[in-house]
Design an enzyme around this catalytic site. Structure first.
Site, short mmCIF file in Angstrom:
data_model
loop_
_atom_site.label_atom_id
_atom_site.label_comp_id
_atom_site.label_asym_id
_atom_site.label_seq_id
_atom_site.Cartn_x
_atom_site.Cartn_y
_atom_site.Cartn_z
N HIS B 122 0.86 -1.18 0.00
CA HIS B 122 0.00 0.00 0.00
C HIS B 122 0.91 1.24 0.00
O HIS B 122 2.03 1.17 0.51
CB HIS B 122 -0.84 -0.06 1.28
N ASP B 200 3.07 -4.65 8.10
CA ASP B 200 1.86 -3.85 7.93
C ASP B 200 0.67 -4.79 8.09
O ASP B 200 0.35 -5.56 7.18
CB ASP B 200 1.88 -3.20 6.54
N LYS B 226 -10.17 -0.44 10.63
CA LYS B 226 -10.33 -1.60 9.74
C LYS B 226 -10.64 -2.86 10.54
O LYS B 226 -10.61 -3.97 10.01
CB LYS B 226 -9.06 -1.79 8.91
N CYS B 364 -4.84 2.60 -3.59
CA CYS B 364 -3.54 3.04 -3.02
C CYS B 364 -2.44 2.04 -3.35
O CYS B 364 -1.61 1.71 -2.50
CB CYS B 364 -3.63 3.27 -1.51
#
Lengths: 154, 407
Positions: B122, B200, B226, B364
């Site tokens: 991302h 991540d 999220k 993204c």
């Protein structure tokens, strides 16, 4: 929300069968429009007459959503044979049609460009409709370059 | 197993019509919806406990401080960190990565050093490293993605993971492809070569169990929103011995031990990384989200999401006008596709008129989309409250969209 205001038959037709599509080797000016966040791209080519006053030919190529491609296709159809002054006036009117608080007065001959008026009700898509026009403005401004213009800040 | 139909009752937002149809919310990789327990926690905090933390001596401040620090302990437990001191509250994944870039990496990497990323990152795990690389004269390297984004080139990973690489920062689950990286194996390999790791976990933290000690990573970052929590709050986990030595990134109140006009001393980690009044309410809300997810069971959520993704893959594979990106099997809870002759934004626009919320664009992931040969794609991403009926609805709507554009 009426989807057909956005995707009118004429728009879908131009999106699927774009007119004046391709490069223009004799172009006297060109400019690239790019909205990286959408992935919409168009390059507009114009061939002006010897005096630099009239658009003798205009073409575009690109890839992107139905609105960006149809809007650019409709633009080329409309502007072929017009003077640079008329084209600039149409460009300004088109921009106002998309973004001004009140609708502009439509100049004579603006005609079916008005089909895209409904796009103003879809604020996220305004930049799609103006991309080709922004590239045209850049090309007519005499700034042919490979630095693309964008309409993501409309 | 989880009963998604029943869990939907916990999410007030799902019970609405969009454009005259029941909302089918399939944009969970962008942000998930919040259960009533999280909404009520926020409501309660602002009605009863709101105050600034760590410096008040009054009742409300004590309550707010206790609830905020409880959320930190809860987070440590949620990812099995050795101590709550290893948990830094951030605004989200992006800020966590920027913190590591501007503190640990800025202090420890020298010109000529390299940072290894993957081609599926991302932008949040790409741009901070680009900025740092420009300032410090570092080089970025990338583990290539293989055909159609089905996997990473693991042989290339093996050879790239070597000096002068000092840091390997990689995504646990790709938000575009649904590709699940073997984070534990990646960390083991990096560690054996003396390379620091950052995971991540934005797309995994709310979808499967996470155990930082089992993963044996150095840093791990994720976002609250999220994973059924509020926006504006996220977590940076850092191994204690690393956090202790790291310089602060932001300066201000709350993070100092003692301040003088010329210089100051800082609190120990994690507080030296939390300058200014923190996002107290949303940290507490995130704790409530963790409680909610653990009540359901993250193993169960993982199973449910992956089952839906597999079902969607099977269903959408039958539509010959779609090209599906990413792995064919072992897919995390999302599916990304390109429709022949119809741009992703047109797909998403029309799906919306049927009440179906999708994401369209580059997610993204601009360089990756370019590599996969398409400027944009549409994505459906699932969560614990999505059902097979909704996947069926998606397939129907995609049919209609294709028809609409070929009329």
């Amino acid at each position: 929300m009426n989807l057909d205001e956005l995707y009118q038959t004429v728009i879908l037709d131009h999106a699927q069968r774009p007119r004046n599509y391709g490069e223009l080797p004799q172009a006297t000016a060109f400019a690239e429009g790019n909205n990286p966040s959408c992935g919409d791209e168009v390059t507009v080519y114009v061939k002006l007459d010897a005096n630099g006053e009239k658009i003798e030919d205009i073409k575009f190529k690109g890839a992107g959503c139905a609105i960006s491609q149809a809007s650019t296709s409709l633009m080329t159809v409309k502007l072929k044979g017009k003077t640079v002054a008329e084209a600039s006036k149409f460009e300004k009117t088109f921009h106002d049609m998309m973004t001004a608080v009140t609708l502009p007065e439509y100049p004579q001959g603006f005609g079916d460009l008005q089909i895209l008026e409904g796009v103003r009700k879809f604020p996220q898509r305004v930049k799609c409709a103006t991309l080709g026009w922004n590239a045209l403005k850049q090309a007519l401004g005499g700034n042919s370059s490979h630095d693309p213009v964008t309409s993501e800040n409309e | 197993m989880i009963n998604a139909e029943q869990l939907r009752n916990d999410f007030p937002i799902l019970h609405q019509q969009v454009n005259g149809r029941p909302l089918v919310y399939l944009d969970n990789a962008a942000t998930t919806q919040k259960p009533l327990s999280v909404i009520e926690t926020l409501d309660h905090y602002y009605r009863k406990d709101n105050s600034n933390v760590h410096r008040g001596l009054h009742e409300l401040s004590n309550r707010a401080t206790e609830a905020y620090e409880h959320a930190r302990r809860r987070t440590a437990q949620f990812i099995n960190a050795a101590s709550a001191d290893e948990i830094v509250f951030t605004r989200g994944t992006t800020e966590g990565i920027n913190l590591v870039a501007n503190s640990w990496a800025f202090d420890n990497l020298k010109p000529g050093d390299e940072i290894l990323l993957t081609e599926v990152e991302h932008h949040s795990n790409l741009v901070p490293w680009q900025l740092l690389a420009q300032r410090k004269g570092l080089k970025l390297r990338f583990v290539p993605a293989l055909a159609n984004g089905e996997s990473l080139d693991l042989a290339a990973l093996d050879s790239l993971l070597a000096p002068p690489v000092k840091l390997f920062a990689f995504v646990h689950i790709s938000n575009t492809l649904g590709l699940i990286n073997d984070a534990k194996q990646f960390c083991a390999l990096a560690k054996s070569r003396g390379i620091t790791t950052l995971i991540d976990a934005a797309q995994s933290s709310g979808h499967r169990p996470l155990d930082v000690r089992d993963l044996d990573c150095d840093f791990l970052v994720f976002s609250g929103h999220k994973m059924a929590g509020p926006t504006g709050i996220g977590i940076l986990y850092g191994r204690a011995e690393l956090l202790e030595k790291m310089s602060p990134w932001h300066g201000g109140g709350e993070m100092i031990a003692a301040a003088n006009y010329e210089s100051s001393t800082y609190k120990p980690a994690p507080h030296k990384f939390e300058a200014g009044t923190p996002n107290i309410a949303d940290a507490i809300g995130l704790g409530a989200a963790m409680d909610y997810l653990d009540k359901i069971g993250r193993d169960n959520i993982a199973k449910h999401d992956m089952e839906l993704a597999a079902y969607a893959y099977e269903k959408l594979s039958q539509l010959d006008f779609l090209r599906i990106l990413g792995p064919k099997t072992n897919r995390a809870g999302l599916i990304t596709f390109v429709m022949d002759g119809v741009h992703a934004h047109d797909v998403v626009e029309i799906a919306n008129t049927y009440g179906v919320a999708l994401r369209g664009g580059h997610h993204c992931n601009q360089p990756l989309m370019k590599k996969l040969g398409t400027p944009a794609s549409a994505r459906a991403s699932f969560y614990l409250y999505n059902t097979k009926t909704e996947v069926d609805r998606l397939a129907e709507v995609l049919h209609k969209i294709k028809e609409y554009f070929t009329r």
